[in-house]
Write a protein that holds these residues in place. Structure first.
Motif, PDB file in Angstrom:
ATOM      1  N   HIS A 110       0.814  -1.214   0.000  1.00 32.15           N
ATOM      2  CA  HIS A 110       0.000   0.000   0.000  1.00 32.15           C
ATOM      3  C   HIS A 110       0.850   1.267   0.000  1.00 32.15           C
ATOM      4  O   HIS A 110       0.361   2.340   0.357  1.00 32.15           O
ATOM      5  N   ALA A 111       2.102   1.164  -0.415  1.00 30.45           N
ATOM      6  CA  ALA A 111       3.036   2.291  -0.353  1.00 30.45           C
ATOM      7  C   ALA A 111       2.517   3.520  -1.076  1.00 30.45           C
ATOM      8  O   ALA A 111       2.606   4.639  -0.561  1.00 30.45           O
ATOM      9  N   GLU A 112       1.961   3.317  -2.240  1.00 33.78           N
ATOM     10  CA  GLU A 112       1.474   4.461  -3.023  1.00 33.78           C
ATOM     11  C   GLU A 112       0.273   5.121  -2.353  1.00 33.78           C
ATOM     12  O   GLU A 112       0.232   6.339  -2.208  1.00 33.78           O
TER      13      GLU A 112
ATOM     14  N   ASN B 152       5.417   0.059  12.234  1.00 32.93           N
ATOM     15  CA  ASN B 152       4.482   1.092  12.682  1.00 32.93           C
ATOM     16  C   ASN B 152       5.206   2.338  13.180  1.00 32.93           C
ATOM     17  O   ASN B 152       4.694   3.455  13.043  1.00 32.93           O
ATOM     18  N   ALA B 153       6.398   2.172  13.743  1.00 31.36           N
ATOM     19  CA  ALA B 153       7.174   3.316  14.222  1.00 31.36           C
ATOM     20  C   ALA B 153       7.647   4.202  13.063  1.00 31.36           C
ATOM     21  O   ALA B 153       7.901   5.390  13.251  1.00 31.36           O
ATOM     22  N   VAL B 154       7.736   3.626  11.870  1.00 30.46           N
ATOM     23  CA  VAL B 154       8.153   4.378  10.688  1.00 30.46           C
ATOM     24  C   VAL B 154       6.986   5.192  10.120  1.00 30.46           C
ATOM     25  O   VAL B 154       7.182   6.255   9.542  1.00 30.46           O
ATOM     26  N   LEU B 155       5.767   4.697  10.308  1.00 29.51           N
ATOM     27  CA  LEU B 155       4.582   5.355   9.759  1.00 29.51           C
ATOM     28  C   LEU B 155       4.128   6.507  10.648  1.00 29.51           C
ATOM     29  O   LEU B 155       4.319   6.478  11.858  1.00 29.51           O
ATOM     30  N   THR B 156       3.482   7.468  10.011  1.00 31.78           N
ATOM     31  CA  THR B 156       2.861   8.546  10.781  1.00 31.78           C
ATOM     32  C   THR B 156       1.537   8.031  11.339  1.00 31.78           C
ATOM     33  O   THR B 156       0.995   7.029  10.823  1.00 31.78           O
ATOM     34  N   PRO B 157       0.978   8.690  12.359  1.00 31.24           N
ATOM     35  CA  PRO B 157      -0.342   8.269  12.864  1.00 31.24           C
ATOM     36  C   PRO B 157      -1.406   8.268  11.753  1.00 31.24           C
ATOM     37  O   PRO B 157      -2.257   7.383  11.710  1.00 31.24           O
ATOM     38  N   GLU B 158      -1.330   9.242  10.861  1.00 35.50           N
ATOM     39  CA  GLU B 158      -2.293   9.312   9.755  1.00 35.50           C
ATOM     40  C   GLU B 158      -2.142   8.119   8.814  1.00 35.50           C
ATOM     41  O   GLU B 158      -3.139   7.559   8.345  1.00 35.50           O
ATOM     42  N   GLN B 159      -0.910   7.729   8.541  1.00 35.17           N
ATOM     43  CA  GLN B 159      -0.675   6.574   7.669  1.00 35.17           C
ATOM     44  C   GLN B 159      -1.165   5.287   8.325  1.00 35.17           C
ATOM     45  O   GLN B 159      -1.720   4.422   7.643  1.00 35.17           O
ATOM     46  N   ARG B 160      -0.969   5.155   9.629  1.00 37.27           N
ATOM     47  CA  ARG B 160      -1.475   3.964  10.331  1.00 37.27           C
ATOM     48  C   ARG B 160      -2.998   3.909  10.257  1.00 37.27           C
ATOM     49  O   ARG B 160      -3.574   2.850  10.017  1.00 37.27           O
ATOM     50  N   ASP B 161      -3.653   5.057  10.450  1.00 37.23           N
ATOM     51  CA  ASP B 161      -5.118   5.103  10.342  1.00 37.23           C
ATOM     52  C   ASP B 161      -5.576   4.750   8.932  1.00 37.23           C
ATOM     53  O   ASP B 161      -6.549   4.016   8.748  1.00 37.23           O
ATOM     54  N   GLN B 162      -4.865   5.277   7.941  1.00 39.74           N
ATOM     55  CA  GLN B 162      -5.219   4.980   6.550  1.00 39.74           C
ATOM     56  C   GLN B 162      -5.022   3.498   6.245  1.00 39.74           C
ATOM     57  O   GLN B 162      -5.829   2.890   5.542  1.00 39.74           O
ATOM     58  N   LEU B 163      -3.970   2.917   6.788  1.00 36.23           N
ATOM     59  CA  LEU B 163      -3.724   1.485   6.588  1.00 36.23           C
ATOM     60  C   LEU B 163      -4.865   0.659   7.178  1.00 36.23           C
ATOM     61  O   LEU B 163      -5.327  -0.303   6.569  1.00 36.23           O
ATOM     62  N   LYS B 164      -5.336   1.057   8.350  1.00 36.36           N
ATOM     63  CA  LYS B 164      -6.480   0.363   8.966  1.00 36.36           C
ATOM     64  C   LYS B 164      -7.709   0.462   8.064  1.00 36.36           C
ATOM     65  O   LYS B 164      -8.431  -0.524   7.886  1.00 36.36           O
TER      66      LYS B 164
END
Length: 140
Positions: free
Chosen positions: A29-31, A108-120
């Protein structure tokens, strides 16, 4: 018993075939997540560090499972030996889970909180698509 293992390997392409970690899910989901080059590099390095451990742990898990199964199927096997093999299998599984959780936390430590939410959200969408209309009406 070895013959059964060979058949399973032939049918499923081997135990390691397709074994992917959490990092693979994120990279897929990188893009959509708009990962930066720096984030991509960090996640790829995490993947490389854990790939060998994951492979070794899966091999250990498979061997312990086969050992327990062989003991269970052998009428002359001692109960203590069967229990020992079962305990080794549980320990191998626990080690695999520990490594997977560690890898997940590192990614998860590499991702921003927004990216983690988007991944969910992406994961929920994919699950809903896979389940079809029942996903929207679980009481059916």
């Amino acid at each position: 018993m070895r013959e059964m293992g060979k058949r399973m390997k032939a049918q499923h392409g081997g135990i390691m075939h397709g074994m992917k970690g959490y990092d693979h899910t994120v990279l897929r989901h990188a893009e959509a997540l708009e990962l930066s080059d720096e984030q991509l590099g960090k996640i790829v390095r995490i993947e490389m560090r854990h790939q060998k451990a994951r492979q070794d742990l899966m091999e250990r898990l498979h061997k312990s499972m086969m050992s327990a199964r062989e003991g269970l199927m052998d009428p002359s096997a001692e109960e203590a030996g069967i229990r020992k093999a079962g305990k080794e299998h549980a320990e191998a599984f626990e080690a695999m889970i520990e490594d997977a959780v560690k890898e997940r936390n590192e990614v998860n430590a590499v991702l921003t909180p927004e990216q983690r939410d988007q991944l969910k959200s992406l994961k929920k969408e994919k699950c809903a698509q896979a389940k079809g209309p029942e996903a929207h009406h679980p009481d059916r």
